[in-house]
Write an enzyme that holds these catalytic residues in place. Structure first.
Site, mmCIF file in Angstrom:
data_model
loop_
_atom_site.group_PDB
_atom_site.id
_atom_site.type_symbol
_atom_site.label_atom_id
_atom_site.label_comp_id
_atom_site.label_asym_id
_atom_site.label_seq_id
_atom_site.Cartn_x
_atom_site.Cartn_y
_atom_site.Cartn_z
ATOM 1 N N SER A 112 -8.263 -6.326 5.492
ATOM 2 C CA SER A 112 -7.643 -6.262 4.163
ATOM 3 C C SER A 112 -8.483 -6.991 3.126
ATOM 4 C CB SER A 112 -6.279 -6.952 4.180
ATOM 5 O OG SER A 112 -5.417 -6.345 5.078
ATOM 6 N N GLU A 114 -10.434 3.107 1.419
ATOM 7 C CA GLU A 114 -11.614 2.535 0.768
ATOM 8 C C GLU A 114 -12.748 2.501 1.790
ATOM 9 O OE1 GLU A 114 -9.610 -0.547 -2.455
ATOM 10 O OE2 GLU A 114 -9.960 -1.291 -0.447
ATOM 11 N N HIS A 167 -11.002 0.817 4.852
ATOM 12 C CA HIS A 167 -9.739 0.123 4.606
ATOM 13 C C HIS A 167 -8.629 1.134 4.308
ATOM 14 C CE1 HIS A 167 -7.306 -2.845 1.976
ATOM 15 N NE2 HIS A 167 -6.870 -2.841 3.210
ATOM 16 N N ASN A 190 -6.679 -4.305 -2.966
ATOM 17 C CA ASN A 190 -6.100 -5.616 -2.637
ATOM 18 C C ASN A 190 -6.595 -6.702 -3.585
ATOM 19 O OD1 ASN A 190 -4.684 -4.498 -0.579
ATOM 20 N ND2 ASN A 190 -5.813 -5.470 1.084
HETATM 21 N N1 3HC Z 1 4.598 10.532 11.464
HETATM 22 C C1 3HC Z 1 5.347 11.582 11.077
HETATM 23 N N2 3HC Z 1 6.219 11.549 10.074
HETATM 24 C C2 3HC Z 1 6.354 10.373 9.441
HETATM 25 C C3 3HC Z 1 5.610 9.235 9.771
HETATM 26 C C4 3HC Z 1 4.705 9.346 10.851
HETATM 27 N N3 3HC Z 1 3.958 8.316 11.242
HETATM 28 N N4 3HC Z 1 5.961 8.217 8.951
HETATM 29 C C5 3HC Z 1 6.892 8.708 8.114
HETATM 30 N N5 3HC Z 1 7.122 10.011 8.409
HETATM 31 C C6 3HC Z 1 8.042 10.907 7.746
HETATM 32 C C7 3HC Z 1 9.447 10.335 7.697
HETATM 33 O O1 3HC Z 1 10.142 10.625 8.868
HETATM 34 C C8 3HC Z 1 10.012 11.080 6.489
HETATM 35 O O2 3HC Z 1 10.408 12.375 6.880
HETATM 36 P P1 3HC Z 1 11.682 13.083 6.191
HETATM 37 O O3 3HC Z 1 11.329 13.196 4.730
HETATM 38 O O4 3HC Z 1 11.765 14.391 6.894
HETATM 39 O O5 3HC Z 1 12.830 12.169 6.470
HETATM 40 C C9 3HC Z 1 8.797 11.224 5.570
HETATM 41 O O6 3HC Z 1 7.646 11.022 6.378
HETATM 42 C C10 3HC Z 1 8.791 10.212 4.462
HETATM 43 O O7 3HC Z 1 8.990 8.923 5.026
HETATM 44 P P2 3HC Z 1 9.840 7.819 4.319
HETATM 45 O O8 3HC Z 1 11.241 8.322 4.108
HETATM 46 O O9 3HC Z 1 9.666 6.539 5.019
HETATM 47 O O10 3HC Z 1 9.100 7.814 2.918
HETATM 48 P P3 3HC Z 1 9.575 7.267 1.524
HETATM 49 O O11 3HC Z 1 9.726 8.390 0.589
HETATM 50 O O12 3HC Z 1 10.678 6.274 1.680
HETATM 51 O O13 3HC Z 1 8.264 6.483 1.053
HETATM 52 C C11 3HC Z 1 6.542 4.877 1.212
HETATM 53 C C12 3HC Z 1 7.732 5.478 1.877
HETATM 54 C C13 3HC Z 1 5.498 5.960 0.905
HETATM 55 C C14 3HC Z 1 5.938 3.881 2.203
HETATM 56 C C15 3HC Z 1 6.977 4.201 -0.135
HETATM 57 O O14 3HC Z 1 8.039 3.326 0.107
HETATM 58 C C16 3HC Z 1 5.851 3.406 -0.759
HETATM 59 O O15 3HC Z 1 5.002 3.956 -1.450
HETATM 60 N N6 3HC Z 1 5.854 2.080 -0.543
HETATM 61 C C17 3HC Z 1 4.768 1.216 -0.982
HETATM 62 C C18 3HC Z 1 3.843 1.031 0.207
HETATM 63 C C19 3HC Z 1 2.616 0.274 -0.148
HETATM 64 O O16 3HC Z 1 2.465 -0.314 -1.209
HETATM 65 N N7 3HC Z 1 1.671 0.260 0.820
HETATM 66 C C20 3HC Z 1 0.443 -0.472 0.658
HETATM 67 C C21 3HC Z 1 0.615 -1.848 1.177
HETATM 68 S S1 3HC Z 1 -0.838 -2.832 0.991
HETATM 69 C C22 3HC Z 1 -1.799 -2.355 2.303
HETATM 70 O O17 3HC Z 1 -1.433 -1.618 3.161
HETATM 71 C C23 3HC Z 1 -3.160 -2.953 2.349
HETATM 72 C C24 3HC Z 1 -3.350 -3.781 3.578
HETATM 73 O O18 3HC Z 1 -4.654 -4.296 3.543
HETATM 74 C C25 3HC Z 1 -2.357 -4.871 3.739
#
Ligand code: 3HC
Length: 387
Positions: free
Chosen positions: A120, A153, A141, A197
Site C-alpha cells: 500500500s 497502479e 497496487h 494512497n
Molecule cells: N466475486 C463475485 N461477485 C462478487 C464478489 C466476488 N469476489 N464481490 C462482490 N461480488 C458481487 C456481490 O455479490 C454483489 O452482487 P449482487 O449485486 O448480485 O448482490 C455485487 O458484486 C456488488 O457487491 P456489493 O453489494 O458488495 O457492492 P456495493 O455496491 O455495496 O459496493 C464497494 C461495494 C464497491 C466496495 C463500495 O462500497 C465502495 O466503493 N467502497 C469503497 C471501497 C474503497 O474505497 N476501496 C479502496 C480502499 S483503499 C485500498 O484498497 C488501498 C490499499 O492499499 C489499502
C-alpha cells in the site's frame, strides 16, 4: 519477454485472493501461497464462493469448477514459483518480510519472471535490493475489493525496466473488473503511497485527530459515520481496509513523510487489541453480521467536515505533482474515482487555491499539525496547467 500464463500470489488474504480471482477469470493459472494451510484454504474458499456467485449469474464463460481446477494451493514458496511468469506479493506490510519474500522468489523463479509487490505504501526500490533482478521488480497496487475496484497502479522502482512495466500494464489491462472498465495508472516515481494512497494519506492525520476527539467526548463511531457521505463512511472504510494496514501505513509515513502521521490513540488501541476490522470481525464496528449498516438513530457527531478532506487532498495532489509521481492532475482524479469511487478533487470545481490555503491554515490552527502547510504548487496555482 514470455507471455504471462502462470501467476503466483503470495499472501492469500483479502487482497491476495482478490488478485487470484481476477487472474483465474482470464484463463491464467494461479498458485495461491501462504504460510499456513488454513490461510491458503480460506483464500481458496473465498475465490470459489465468488466464482460460484458469478456462475449462478451466467457471468462466466467456463464452469466455476473448470476455473478452480487452474488454482493451486501451496505453503512452499520456493517450489511454488518454479514456473512463475509473474509473482504478486500481498503479504503483511512489513519491509523485512517483503524483502524475504522477494529474495526467495528471486532465488527460485525463472529468470524472465517479474516480481511485483501489492504494498500500500512501501518502497519498491528497497524490496528490489533483496534480489538480483531489480529491473524485473515493480509495484502492482490493487484496491480492495479487487474484483470490484477498477484501479491498478503499476509502479516504477528506481531500477525497474520499461519492458517490465509495459508487460505488467498489459497484464493488468486484461484483468476483469465486475464494476466497469479497469483504469491502469502508471506511477512514475517510487514515493510512499504512490498516487491514490498518497493523496488520501494525510486525511488520516485529520481522521486520527477526529477519532481521538470523539473518544475523548464519548461520541459513538456510528454517529461519526453519519457525518460522512460517499461509498463507505470513515470508520466502516477503516475497518474494511484493515486497522493493521492503516496502522503500518501510518508508521511508515511517519518515518518517510512526516512525524505528523504517527497513529493516533484510537487506531493504536484497536491495533494493539487485535481489533483489525472486517478480517477479525471487530474494529470500530462489529462485523459479525456482515458489513455494518448506517444507523440514523445514532444522530450525527457534527465533527468531521468534508471541506478539510478536500483541502488536504488538493494540497497532497499538488505535492504528488511537484515530486513527479505523475505529471497530470487528471490522472489523480481518475485514480481517486477508480480506486475509491471518490469524485475528483483537482478538477475545475475545486481549483480555488486561495480558499483552500485558508482552510489548510485553519486546520493547522485546530490540530497543530504542520504537515497541512500549503505547498508551493498549490499557492502558485500552476498545478491547474498540469493537465
Ligand atoms: N466475486 C463475485 N461477485 C462478487 C464478489 C466476488 N469476489 N464481490 C462482490 N461480488 C458481487 C456481490 O455479490 C454483489 O452482487 P449482487 O449485486 O448480485 O448482490 C455485487 O458484486 C456488488 O457487491 P456489493 O453489494 O458488495 O457492492 P456495493 O455496491 O455495496 O459496493 C464497494 C461495494 C464497491 C466496495 C463500495 O462500497 C465502495 O466503493 N467502497 C469503497 C471501497 C474503497 O474505497 N476501496 C479502496 C480502499 S483503499 C485500498 O484498497 C488501498 C490499499 O492499499 C489499502
Amino acid at each position: 519477454m514470455v507471455d504471462i500464463k502462470n501467476v503466483v500470489v503470495v499472501g492469500a488474504g483479502q487482497m491476495g485472493n482478490g488478485i487470484g480471482q481476477v487472474s483465474l477469470m482470464v484463463g491464467l493459472n494461479v498458485t495461491l501461497v501462504d504460510i499456513k494451510d488454513e490461510f491458503v484454504d480460506a483464500g481458496y474458499a473465498n475465490i470459489d464462493e465468488g466464482m460460484k456467485k458469478l456462475e449462478a449469474k451466467g457471468a462466466l464463460s467456463e464452469s466455476a469448477d473448470d476455473i478452480m481446477a487452474r488454482c493451486k494451493k501451496s505453503t512452499d514458496l520456493a517450489s511454488a514459483v518454479k514456473d512463475a511468469d509473474i509473482i504478486i506479493e500481498a503479504v503483511v506490510e512489513n519491509m523485512d518480510v517483503k524483502k524475504q519474500v522477494f529474495k526467495t522468489c528471486d532465488e527460485n523463479a525463472p529468470a524472465h519472471c517479474i516480481i511485483a509487490s501489492n504494498t500500500s505504501t512501501m518502497s519498491i526500490t528497497e524490496m528490489a535490493t533483496a534480489t538480483n533482478r531489480p529491473d524485473k521488480c515493480i509495484g502492482m497496487h490493487f484496491f480492495n475489493p479487487v474484483p470490484l475496484m477498477r484501479l491498478i497502479e503499476v509502479i516504477y522502482g528506481e531500477k525497474s525496466s520499461d519492458e517490465s512495466i509495459e508487460k505488467a500494464m498489459e497484464f493488468a489491462n486484461k484483468l476483469p473488473c465486475l464494476k466497469g472498465k479497469r483504469y491502469i495508472a502508471k506511477v512514475l516515481k517510487d514515493r510512499p503511497g504512490f498516487i491514490c494512497n498518497r493523496v488520501t494519506a494525510p486525511v488520516q492525520i485529520y481522521n486520527n485527530y477526529v477519532f481521538d476527539l470523539c473518544a475523548e467526548k464519548g461520541i459513538s463511531w456510528k454517529a461519526l459515520d453519519n457525518d460522512t457521505r460517499g461509498p463507505m463512511p470513515t470508520c466502516v472504510l477503516a475497518d474494511y481496509v484493515g486497522i493493521d494496514t492503516l496502522y503500518h501505513g501510518q508508521v511508515y509515513y511517519s518515518k518517510t513523510l512526516s512525524p505528523d502521521f504517527a497513529p493516533g490513540k484510537v487506531v493504536s488501541q484497536l491495533f494493539n487489541e487485535g481489533k483489525l476490522g472486517k478480517k477479525t470481525g471487530q474494529g470500530f464496528h462489529d462485523w459479525s453480521q456482515g458489513r455494518p449498516k448506517p444507523d440514523r438513530s445514532a444522530g450525527k457527531a457534527r465533527i468531521m467536515k468534508l471541506k478539510y478532506s478536500i483541502a488536504i487532498m488538493l494540497n497532497e495532489g499538488c505535492r504528488v505533482l511537484e515530486e513527479g509521481v505523475t505529471t497530470s492532475w487528471e490522472v489523480i482524479d481518475q485514480v481517486l474515482m477508480a480506486g475509491m469511487n471518490m469524485p475528483g478533487i483537482m478538477g475545475p470545481n475545486v481549483n480555488n487555491s486561495a480558499k483552500q490555503v485558508e482552510v489548510l491554515n485553519e486546520l493547522i490552527e485546530m490540530t497543530g499539525k504542520k504537515y497541512f502547510t500549503p505547498c508551493d504548487l498549490l499557492k502558485s496555482e500552476k498545478w491547474v496547467e498540469m493537465k
